[in-house]
Design a protein around this motif. Structure first.
Motif, PDB file in Angstrom:
ATOM      1  N   TYR A   1       1.040  -1.148   0.036  1.00 15.78           N
ATOM      2  CA  TYR A   1      -0.031   0.087   0.111  1.00 15.78           C
ATOM      3  C   TYR A   1       0.941   1.345  -0.042  1.00 15.78           C
ATOM      4  O   TYR A   1       1.996   1.240   0.603  1.00 15.78           O
TER       5      TYR A   1
ATOM      6  N   GLN B   1       0.811   5.247   1.121  1.00 11.30           N
ATOM      7  CA  GLN B   1      -0.126   6.452   1.791  1.00 11.30           C
ATOM      8  C   GLN B   1       0.568   7.797   1.627  1.00 11.30           C
ATOM      9  O   GLN B   1       1.899   7.670   2.164  1.00 11.30           O
TER      10      GLN B   1
ATOM     11  N   GLU C   1      -4.079  10.893   4.021  1.00 12.10           N
ATOM     12  CA  GLU C   1      -4.773  10.087   3.499  1.00 12.10           C
ATOM     13  C   GLU C   1      -4.752   8.583   3.789  1.00 12.10           C
ATOM     14  O   GLU C   1      -3.859   8.279   4.707  1.00 12.10           O
ATOM     15  N   GLY C   2      -5.879   7.911   3.348  1.00  6.52           N
ATOM     16  CA  GLY C   2      -5.628   6.588   3.746  1.00  6.52           C
ATOM     17  C   GLY C   2      -4.661   5.828   3.028  1.00  6.52           C
ATOM     18  O   GLY C   2      -4.392   6.257   1.879  1.00  6.52           O
ATOM     19  N   PRO C   3      -4.203   4.534   3.186  1.00  2.13           N
ATOM     20  CA  PRO C   3      -3.375   3.615   2.290  1.00  2.13           C
ATOM     21  C   PRO C   3      -4.171   3.034   1.132  1.00  2.13           C
ATOM     22  O   PRO C   3      -5.327   2.797   1.078  1.00  2.13           O
TER      23      PRO C   3
ATOM     24  N   LEU D   1      -3.871   0.941  -2.381  1.00  3.69           N
ATOM     25  CA  LEU D   1      -3.334  -0.321  -2.740  1.00  3.69           C
ATOM     26  C   LEU D   1      -2.613  -0.005  -4.091  1.00  3.69           C
ATOM     27  O   LEU D   1      -3.121   0.454  -4.889  1.00  3.69           O
TER      28      LEU D   1
ATOM     29  N   PHE E   1       3.555   0.549   2.606  1.00  2.00           N
ATOM     30  CA  PHE E   1       3.425  -0.623   3.704  1.00  2.00           C
ATOM     31  C   PHE E   1       3.281  -1.906   2.919  1.00  2.00           C
ATOM     32  O   PHE E   1       2.637  -2.068   1.892  1.00  2.00           O
TER      33      PHE E   1
ATOM     34  N   ARG F   1     -13.889  13.180   8.317  1.00  2.00           N
ATOM     35  CA  ARG F   1     -12.625  12.961   7.967  1.00  2.00           C
ATOM     36  C   ARG F   1     -11.844  13.364   9.277  1.00  2.00           C
ATOM     37  O   ARG F   1     -10.820  12.628   9.628  1.00  2.00           O
TER      38      ARG F   1
ATOM     39  N   LEU G   1      -5.920   7.614  13.541  1.00  2.00           N
ATOM     40  CA  LEU G   1      -6.516   7.512  12.268  1.00  2.00           C
ATOM     41  C   LEU G   1      -7.317   6.212  12.311  1.00  2.00           C
ATOM     42  O   LEU G   1      -6.564   5.325  12.243  1.00  2.00           O
TER      43      LEU G   1
ATOM     44  N   LEU H   1      -9.252   3.782  10.150  1.00  2.00           N
ATOM     45  CA  LEU H   1      -9.473   3.438   8.812  1.00  2.00           C
ATOM     46  C   LEU H   1     -10.383   2.053   8.724  1.00  2.00           C
ATOM     47  O   LEU H   1     -10.261   1.251   9.397  1.00  2.00           O
TER      48      LEU H   1
ATOM     49  N   LEU I   1      -8.162  -5.435   0.570  1.00  4.14           N
ATOM     50  CA  LEU I   1      -8.798  -4.381   1.109  1.00  4.14           C
ATOM     51  C   LEU I   1      -8.603  -3.110   0.407  1.00  4.14           C
ATOM     52  O   LEU I   1      -7.568  -2.836   0.067  1.00  4.14           O
TER      53      LEU I   1
ATOM     54  N   PHE J   1      -9.393   0.768   1.355  1.00  2.00           N
ATOM     55  CA  PHE J   1      -9.263   1.660   2.280  1.00  2.00           C
ATOM     56  C   PHE J   1     -10.015   3.050   2.135  1.00  2.00           C
ATOM     57  O   PHE J   1      -9.705   3.267   1.012  1.00  2.00           O
ATOM     58  N   GLY J   2     -10.460   3.536   3.024  1.00  2.00           N
ATOM     59  CA  GLY J   2     -11.167   4.952   3.000  1.00  2.00           C
ATOM     60  C   GLY J   2      -9.861   5.948   3.508  1.00  2.00           C
ATOM     61  O   GLY J   2      -8.840   5.600   3.703  1.00  2.00           O
ATOM     62  N   ALA J   3     -10.294   7.266   3.325  1.00  2.00           N
ATOM     63  CA  ALA J   3      -9.343   7.984   3.806  1.00  2.00           C
ATOM     64  C   ALA J   3      -9.127   8.314   5.186  1.00  2.00           C
ATOM     65  O   ALA J   3      -8.191   8.901   5.720  1.00  2.00           O
ATOM     66  N   GLY J   4      -9.905   7.633   5.875  1.00  2.00           N
ATOM     67  CA  GLY J   4      -9.977   7.498   7.488  1.00  2.00           C
ATOM     68  C   GLY J   4     -10.625   8.697   8.078  1.00  2.00           C
ATOM     69  O   GLY J   4     -10.923   9.714   7.454  1.00  2.00           O
TER      70      GLY J   4
END
Lengths: 115, 115
Positions: free
Chosen positions: A36, A38, A42-44, A46, A89, B9, B91, B93, B104, B106-109
């Protein structure tokens, strides 16, 4: 016990160089390894993934090399660009279905590309 | 492509109060949802794995009493942080997984600050 380890913790490369990020794992039942990317705030996201039946996966400038025997893998970023500056990650999971199996993350490698 | 939206957010709550965060999968059916907390040092902790029509599985150090989760359908999940204190900062997630896939998204958290 850290199940997924990454090195180095941080890495600085010049624009155009190849960045090499390392990852190792403990659990031999892990068979799926996503990476991932990041960016701050922001979120991670893929980036690229590989299954343990393969030893190499390529997607554009990003390539995963996988060594099942040594439980090691690496992410190579060729022709690095300033926009690649982010934290990367390595993650691992077991299982083949989508209904079970947690994703275990490494602690990340912060990459900085200097132009 | 698969999109995961999280809201809010950012949120700030007083110590001892609770806050709810939401996660919406757009463009795909989220058969399972994993809630993670990412620390300021960027390490990931899995809180719980939720699969529609199955019991929610919490990881060690996380409980339903502290982090109740709702996953009523294939596009939505929510989690509440009850009685938040400083150690709950981070954060949060949401990672959503499609049917029969390990990936998976992910969103921005939701970034939680506790005063």
């Amino acid at each position: 016990q850290q199940q997924v380890r990454q090195s180095p913790q941080s890495l600085t490369v010049w624009e155009g160089e190849t960045a090499i990020l390392n990852c190792s794992y403990e659990d031999s039942t892990f068979n799926y390894f996503p990476w991932y990317q990041q960016f701050p705030g922001e979120g991670p996201a893929l980036l690229i993934s590989i299954r343990s039946v393969s030893d190499k996966k390529e997607d554009g400038r990003f390539t995963i090399f996988f060594n099942k025997r040594e439980k090691k893998l690496s992410l190579h970023i060729t022709d690095s660009q300033p926009g690649d500056s982010a934290t990367y990650f390595c993650a691992a999971s077991e299982g083949t279905g989508g209904l079970s199996g947690k994703l275990t993350f490494g602690e990340g490698t912060q990459v900085t590309v200097i132009s | 492509g698969a999109l995961v939206y999280q809201y809010p957010r950012r949120t700030i709550c007083k110590s001892g109060t609770s806050m709810r965060m939401e996660c919406q999968a757009v463009g795909f059916q989220a058969t399972s949802v994993a809630w993670y907390r990412q620390s300021p040092q960027k390490t990931f902790e899995l809180i719980a794995l939720s699969t529609v029509n199955s019991a929610i599985k919490y990881e060690q150090n996380f409980t339903q009493e502290k982090f109740p989760i709702s996953h009523p359908n294939l596009s939505f999940s929510s989690m509440t942080v009850l009685n938040a204190y400083l150690e709950d900062r981070g954060l949060y997630l949401c990672g959503a997984r499609m049917t029969s896939q390990n990936t998976l998204y992910f969103g921005a958290g939701t970034r939680l600050s506790v005063l």
